[in-house]
Design an enzyme around this catalytic site. Structure first.
Site, PDB file in Angstrom:
ATOM      1  N   SER A 137       0.843  -1.193   0.000  1.00 19.40           N
ATOM      2  CA  SER A 137       0.000   0.000   0.000  1.00 19.40           C
ATOM      3  C   SER A 137       0.884   1.250   0.000  1.00 19.40           C
ATOM      4  CB  SER A 137      -0.948  -0.061   1.210  1.00 19.40           C
ATOM      5  OG  SER A 137      -2.020   0.828   1.081  1.00 19.40           O
ATOM      6  N   HIS A 276      -7.622  -5.973   2.004  1.00 19.60           N
ATOM      7  CA  HIS A 276      -6.443  -5.138   1.815  1.00 19.60           C
ATOM      8  C   HIS A 276      -5.252  -5.656   2.616  1.00 19.60           C
ATOM      9  CE1 HIS A 276      -4.434  -1.554   0.465  1.00 19.60           C
ATOM     10  NE2 HIS A 276      -4.173  -1.164   1.700  1.00 19.60           N
TER      11      HIS A 276
END
Length: 301
Positions: A137, A276
């Site tokens: 990320s 995620h």
């Protein structure tokens, strides 16, 4: 795995969950590698010790794997990867200012500041031994920025770039991240988002000092990310190394195909079960470490 997406009424919560990723309710006990502040007096570390956590040192390793944590993250998760790799790979995790042993330092003002610090402290290591980057990320964008700087300024590049849960940096899909109203975000909204992330022990959130620090660290990392920009010039391919892109199967889609534009090397894509933070699941962690090892060992070192 259940997902919590209800009650996101504020502009910050709507945009951050849309731009960054769908967040799983994680298994109990996980702390997401968040950057809890230390207590008491902090030792005076050298530049290397401040920047890098490497609990499993392997001076005879053939390659260094440098890991870049997510927004609000600390070094604990990736630093422990060192025990999962063979003796041929030494694993380090980047520690940014404002957290852990660097809690008394001001947060970085922008991405170039971070890139310059990492490059100046680790340049000798980058020059003396092959290296690979893994970022998740926020960490994917930082690792890309460091790799680009090394290539442009020193003619160095990773033998492999592993990116996770991130758009290609020149993709239009990255732009919504820049519009997240982080400066105006209420602490309550950031705290709600951190609670949605799950895994943070309730006793930490009941400690006002730790809670405020968690909120501040996440907001500062997101603010720093909004200073990042990269525009790919026509016919200019910055890298020749291979790139592997990972994503969670239940995460929001990321523009991974655009990574093709950034290297003349091979590109591969893997979708692993989860959201995620799919990489925190033990089965996925095993897959990642085995795959990374195979890629590095096949690089002909």
């Amino acid at each position: 795995m259940p997902y919590i997406r209800s009650g996101l009424k504020s502009p910050f919560l709507k945009r951050v969950t849309s731009a960054i990723g769908r967040i799983p309710a994680l298994r109990s006990g996980s702390t997401l590698g968040l950057s809890f502040p230390g207590t008491g007096d902090l030792p005076d570390y050298s530049g290397m010790e401040k920047l890098v956590a490497c609990p499993y040192k392997r001076p005879n390793a053939l390659c260094r794997l440098i890991c870049f944590p997510w927004a609000g993250g600390g070094t604990s998760q990736f630093a422990q990867w060192g025990k999962l790799f063979s003796s041929s790979i030494e694993v380090s995790s980047i520690r940014l200012p404002g957290r852990e042993s660097r809690v008394k330092e001001p947060f970085a003002k922008d991405v170039p500041t971070i890139v310059n610090e990492i490059t100046s402290v680790l340049l000798k290591e980058f020059q003396e031994k092959p290296f690979a980057f893994f970022g998740h990320s926020f960490g994917s964008y930082i690792s890309f920025a460091v790799a680009l700087h090394l290539k442009e300024q020193y003619g160095l590049e990773p033998i492999h770039l592993f990116v996770s849960g991130a758009h290609a940096p020149h993709s239009e899909a990255f732009l919504p991240i820049k519009s997240i109203p982080i400066c105006d975000a209420a602490d309550e909204d950031v705290l709600t988002y951190l609670q949605i992330l799950g895994g943070t022990p309730s006793e930490f959130l009941q400690n006002e000092d730790i809670k405020k620090h968690l909120i501040l660290t996440f907001k500062e990392d997101l603010r720093v990310l909004q200073t990042f920009s990269f525009e790919k010039a026509d016919r200019n391919v910055p890298f020749s190394c291979d790139i592997t892109c990972f994503n969670g199967s239940e995460d929001k889609p990321h523009d991974l195909e655009a990574w093709h534009d950034l290297t003349s090397g091979d590109i591969s894509f893997y979708k692993l079960p989860g959201g995620h933070f799919y990489l925190l699941e033990p089965s996925n962690e095993i897959f990642l470490t085995k795959h990374i090892t195979r890629c590095i060992e096949n690089a002909g070192l």
